[in-house]
Scaffold this motif. Structure first.
Motif, PDB file in Angstrom:
ATOM      1  N   LEU A  91       0.814  -1.211   0.000  1.00 19.19           N
ATOM      2  CA  LEU A  91       0.000   0.000   0.000  1.00 19.19           C
ATOM      3  C   LEU A  91       0.849   1.263   0.000  1.00 19.19           C
ATOM      4  CD1 LEU A  91      -2.768  -0.953   2.602  1.00 19.19           C
ATOM      5  CD2 LEU A  91      -3.094  -0.574   0.156  1.00 19.19           C
ATOM      6  N   VAL A  92       1.940   1.231   0.733  1.00 16.81           N
ATOM      7  CA  VAL A  92       2.708   2.449   0.999  1.00 16.81           C
ATOM      8  C   VAL A  92       3.755   2.717  -0.070  1.00 16.81           C
ATOM      9  CG1 VAL A  92       4.317   3.504   2.607  1.00 16.81           C
ATOM     10  CG2 VAL A  92       2.280   2.353   3.475  1.00 16.81           C
ATOM     11  N   ASP A  93       4.491   1.705  -0.487  1.00 20.53           N
ATOM     12  CA  ASP A  93       5.638   1.908  -1.373  1.00 20.53           C
ATOM     13  C   ASP A  93       5.291   2.616  -2.683  1.00 20.53           C
ATOM     14  OD1 ASP A  93       7.281   0.811   0.487  1.00 20.53           O
ATOM     15  OD2 ASP A  93       7.461  -1.148  -0.473  1.00 20.53           O
ATOM     16  N   PRO A  94       4.196   2.263  -3.385  1.00 24.32           N
ATOM     17  CA  PRO A  94       3.906   2.968  -4.649  1.00 24.32           C
ATOM     18  C   PRO A  94       3.570   4.440  -4.471  1.00 24.32           C
ATOM     19  CG  PRO A  94       2.720   0.878  -4.531  1.00 24.32           C
ATOM     20  CD  PRO A  94       3.248   1.150  -3.165  1.00 24.32           C
ATOM     21  N   LEU A  95       3.261   4.866  -3.233  1.00 24.90           N
ATOM     22  CA  LEU A  95       2.853   6.247  -2.980  1.00 24.90           C
ATOM     23  C   LEU A  95       3.965   7.090  -2.391  1.00 24.90           C
ATOM     24  CD1 LEU A  95      -0.659   5.432  -1.453  1.00 24.90           C
ATOM     25  CD2 LEU A  95      -0.101   5.945  -3.834  1.00 24.90           C
ATOM     26  N   GLN A  96       5.187   6.605  -2.413  1.00 29.50           N
ATOM     27  CA  GLN A  96       6.283   7.327  -1.797  1.00 29.50           C
ATOM     28  C   GLN A  96       6.618   8.606  -2.557  1.00 29.50           C
ATOM     29  OE1 GLN A  96       7.895   7.232   0.893  1.00 29.50           O
ATOM     30  NE2 GLN A  96       7.566   5.234   1.803  1.00 29.50           N
ATOM     31  N   GLY A  97       6.563   8.593  -3.861  1.00 28.43           N
ATOM     32  CA  GLY A  97       6.948   9.771  -4.622  1.00 28.43           C
ATOM     33  C   GLY A  97       8.451   9.815  -4.844  1.00 28.43           C
ATOM     34  N   THR A  98       8.924  10.980  -5.333  1.00 27.28           N
ATOM     35  CA  THR A  98      10.349  11.131  -5.635  1.00 27.28           C
ATOM     36  C   THR A  98      11.195  11.076  -4.379  1.00 27.28           C
ATOM     37  OG1 THR A  98       9.734  12.501  -7.536  1.00 27.28           O
ATOM     38  CG2 THR A  98      12.043  12.578  -6.816  1.00 27.28           C
ATOM     39  N   TYR A  99      10.730  11.737  -3.320  1.00 29.57           N
ATOM     40  CA  TYR A  99      11.454  11.771  -2.051  1.00 29.57           C
ATOM     41  C   TYR A  99      10.659  10.990  -1.013  1.00 29.57           C
ATOM     42  CZ  TYR A  99      14.012  15.436  -4.428  1.00 29.57           C
ATOM     43  OH  TYR A  99      14.762  16.136  -5.334  1.00 29.57           O
ATOM     44  N   ALA A 100      11.380  10.164  -0.250  1.00 25.35           N
ATOM     45  CA  ALA A 100      10.742   9.245   0.683  1.00 25.35           C
ATOM     46  C   ALA A 100       9.951   9.992   1.747  1.00 25.35           C
ATOM     47  CB  ALA A 100      11.794   8.353   1.337  1.00 25.35           C
ATOM     48  N   ARG A 101       8.796   9.453   2.066  1.00 23.64           N
ATOM     49  CA  ARG A 101       7.967   9.962   3.155  1.00 23.64           C
ATOM     50  C   ARG A 101       7.838   8.863   4.194  1.00 23.64           C
ATOM     51  NH1 ARG A 101       2.662  10.573   0.261  1.00 23.64           N
ATOM     52  NH2 ARG A 101       1.943  11.221   2.322  1.00 23.64           N
ATOM     53  N   SER A 102       7.465   9.251   5.386  1.00 19.76           N
ATOM     54  CA  SER A 102       7.311   8.249   6.439  1.00 19.76           C
ATOM     55  C   SER A 102       6.123   7.354   6.126  1.00 19.76           C
ATOM     56  CB  SER A 102       7.115   8.936   7.787  1.00 19.76           C
ATOM     57  OG  SER A 102       5.875   9.616   7.824  1.00 19.76           O
ATOM     58  N   ILE A 103       6.277   6.072   6.458  1.00 19.89           N
ATOM     59  CA  ILE A 103       5.195   5.118   6.225  1.00 19.89           C
ATOM     60  C   ILE A 103       3.974   5.484   7.055  1.00 19.89           C
ATOM     61  CG2 ILE A 103       4.546   2.694   6.501  1.00 19.89           C
ATOM     62  CD1 ILE A 103       7.377   1.929   5.838  1.00 19.89           C
ATOM     63  N   ALA A 104       4.192   6.011   8.241  1.00 19.67           N
ATOM     64  CA  ALA A 104       3.066   6.367   9.110  1.00 19.67           C
ATOM     65  C   ALA A 104       2.206   7.462   8.492  1.00 19.67           C
ATOM     66  CB  ALA A 104       3.588   6.807  10.474  1.00 19.67           C
TER      67      ALA A 104
END
Length: 510
Positions: A91-104
């Motif tokens: 669920l989370v990985d495809p929505l990270q974008g160019t720069y990583a965001r926190s999984i929470a």
């Protein structure tokens, strides 16, 4: 409207049947086996959406966890943990974008319980959680999949039970960026000192765009976005949905940039000072502040220039609904009301200069003909607003600059800027002369004659054919007798308009 996409089931009834096997009775082991078999069969013919893959992994772990199972406690814990880890990561990985965001933060946007994210972290990097905790996590995961995938897919018209959390504000990020850039623009020796903070602000803007893309799933698509591609193969519908989500996020960003105090300075004196006397460009100090971040966004999103240019063009012609003002400075300068922004010519004039700058700066960094698309958008908006374009002087000036050198576009613009047309409005004649009307009358007579002859009964046609070889006087007397006996045939189709008709260009005015 969403494009069609490939799904494993032949009809929604099949997916509903699988859903009933899973959720009708929690203790029905045989029904869950049927669901596993059906999902496995679907997986053999096509790639399953991530939601169904996760459901299959969770069901396998649940069915293995019974009193007749020969698996050890550790094996069950590993099976549960692997299913939950794959669910959260997928669920989370495809929505990270160019720069990583926190999984929470991503999980919070999706409405995923935060403790599942913590459980995933513990199962990945720490000691495996207890079996009872993993069982509860599996139950809640299946419940979340029911309300966020199965029910919305089976019944798309139904409203979502829990609204998406609001998108975090972008104004503080833009304010922080502007403050740093103003300091650097005034003293270039401080560039190295503020470089890291400026870069951090730019990355935060990109992270905000990624968050907006997630919010777009729930705002314009109505679901979490299960078809986000994780492999190299992408369907046309998936790419179209990605484009619509990216445009939605860029639209929200442009709303913030067009506010008074962002691209357009708060001070009216700073809006009209151009970088050179003959260039239709924004003030040089404003370009120095905002050009780096605009170029940064354009590198990440090639559609940004077109979206920003189109939004500016619409704003120039229809300033009735501008973005609300926001004070990006640290002072207490009172902001004008929205009505003042609407009627402020310097605001629109500065926006028009920014549109020209966007067209000149990003013409080669986009896959489309940026100038052509912006001119088309501008002319369409001006055409819809015609003849009420007296307040669109900035838009007309921008259009004249963008159309310069293109004879076709200049001629179209001339129809909108002709003073005679602007004064006379829609009720004035459009250059129709007496010879023109005579030509139209001759065409109408020709059409009526040809149509009248085709409408004659077949017997009359045969009679006329037989009379072709008869003497001329006999034919004339016969035809005159028939004309007196038969009523006049009214031709269908073209008719001469009445006195109330007024000429106007076709395809221009509604």
């Amino acid at each position: 409207m969403r494009l069609p996409r490939r799904v494993p089931w032949a009809s929604t009834a099949e997916l509903e049947q699988v859903c009933s096997w899973i959720y009708a009775d929690e203790n029905d082991h045989d029904s869950k086996i049927l669901a596993i078999n059906r999902l496995s069969a679907w997986d053999a013919i096509t790639k399953l959406p991530h939601a169904l893959e996760s459901t299959l992994s969770l069901l396998v772990a649940v069915t293995h966890d019974n009193k007749h199972s020969q698996l050890s406690n550790l094996s069950l814990r590993q099976s549960y943990a692997a299913a939950i880890i794959r669910l959260v990561n997928g669920l989370v990985d495809p929505l990270q974008g160019t720069y990583a965001r926190s999984i929470a933060s991503i999980a919070n946007q999706l409405g995923l319980p935060s403790w599942l994210v913590e459980l995933r972290h513990a199962a990945t990097h720490e000691e495996l959680p207890s079996l009872s905790l993993l069982r509860e996590a599996a139950r809640q995961s299946l419940s979340w999949l029911l309300h966020n995938y199965f029910l919305p897919t089976i019944n798309p018209q139904a409203e979502t039970s829990t609204p998406a959390p609001p998108l975090r504000p972008l104004k503080p990020i833009l304010k922080r960026y502007k403050e740093c850039m103003k300091i650097v623009s005034r003293d270039a020796s401080l560039a190295s000192q503020y470089k890291q903070e400026i870069t951090s602000a730019m990355k935060d803007i990109e992270r905000w765009l990624a968050e907006a893309g997630v919010a777009a799933n729930l705002s314009i698509i109505g679901e979490v976005g299960w078809d986000t591609p994780t492999t190299s193969g992408t369907s046309t519908s998936t790419l179209a949905e990605q484009d619509s989500k990216e445009k939605w996020a860029l639209d929200r960003l442009c709303d913030e940039l067009l506010e008074k105090g962002a691209l357009v300075p708060l001070s009216k004196k700073k809006r009209t000072t151009s970088s050179s006397d003959d260039a239709f460009l924004p003030p040089s100090n404003t370009i120095a502040i905002w050009a780096p971040v605009l170029q940064f966004i354009q590198l990440q999103h090639t559609e940004f220039a077109l979206v920003l240019g189109s939004r500016i063009c619409s704003q120039l012609v229809n300033p009735e609904s501008p973005s609300s003002s926001f004070n990006y400075n640290n002072d207490s300068t009172p902001l004008q009301s929205e009505a003042a922004v609407k009627s402020d010519p310097t605001y629109l004039y500065c926006l028009a200069r920014w549109a020209n700058w966007v067209c000149d700066s990003f013409a080669e960094s986009t896959t489309q003909d940026l100038r052509r698309d912006m001119v088309a958008q501008l002319l369409q908006d001006l055409g819809r607003a015609f003849p009420n374009t007296k307040n669109a002087s900035s838009a007309l000036e921008l259009a004249s600059i963008l159309c310069k050198g293109n004879a076709g576009l200049e001629s179209v613009l001339g129809l909108l800027t002709n003073p005679g047309i602007m004064k006379q409005g829609l009720s004035a004649p459009r250059g129709w002369t007496a010879p023109d009307m005579q030509i139209m009358q001759e065409r109408l007579d020709t059409l009526q004659k040809s149509t009248s002859s085709s409408l004659l009964p077949s017997k009359q046609t045969e009679a006329l054919q037989q009379q072709k070889d008869a003497p001329l006087q006999h034919r004339q007397s016969t035809l005159s007798t028939q004309a007196q006996a038969q009523p006049a045939v009214v031709a269908r189709g073209w008719k001469l308009a009445g006195e109330s008709w007024q000429p106007c260009p076709i395809g221009v005015f509604a």
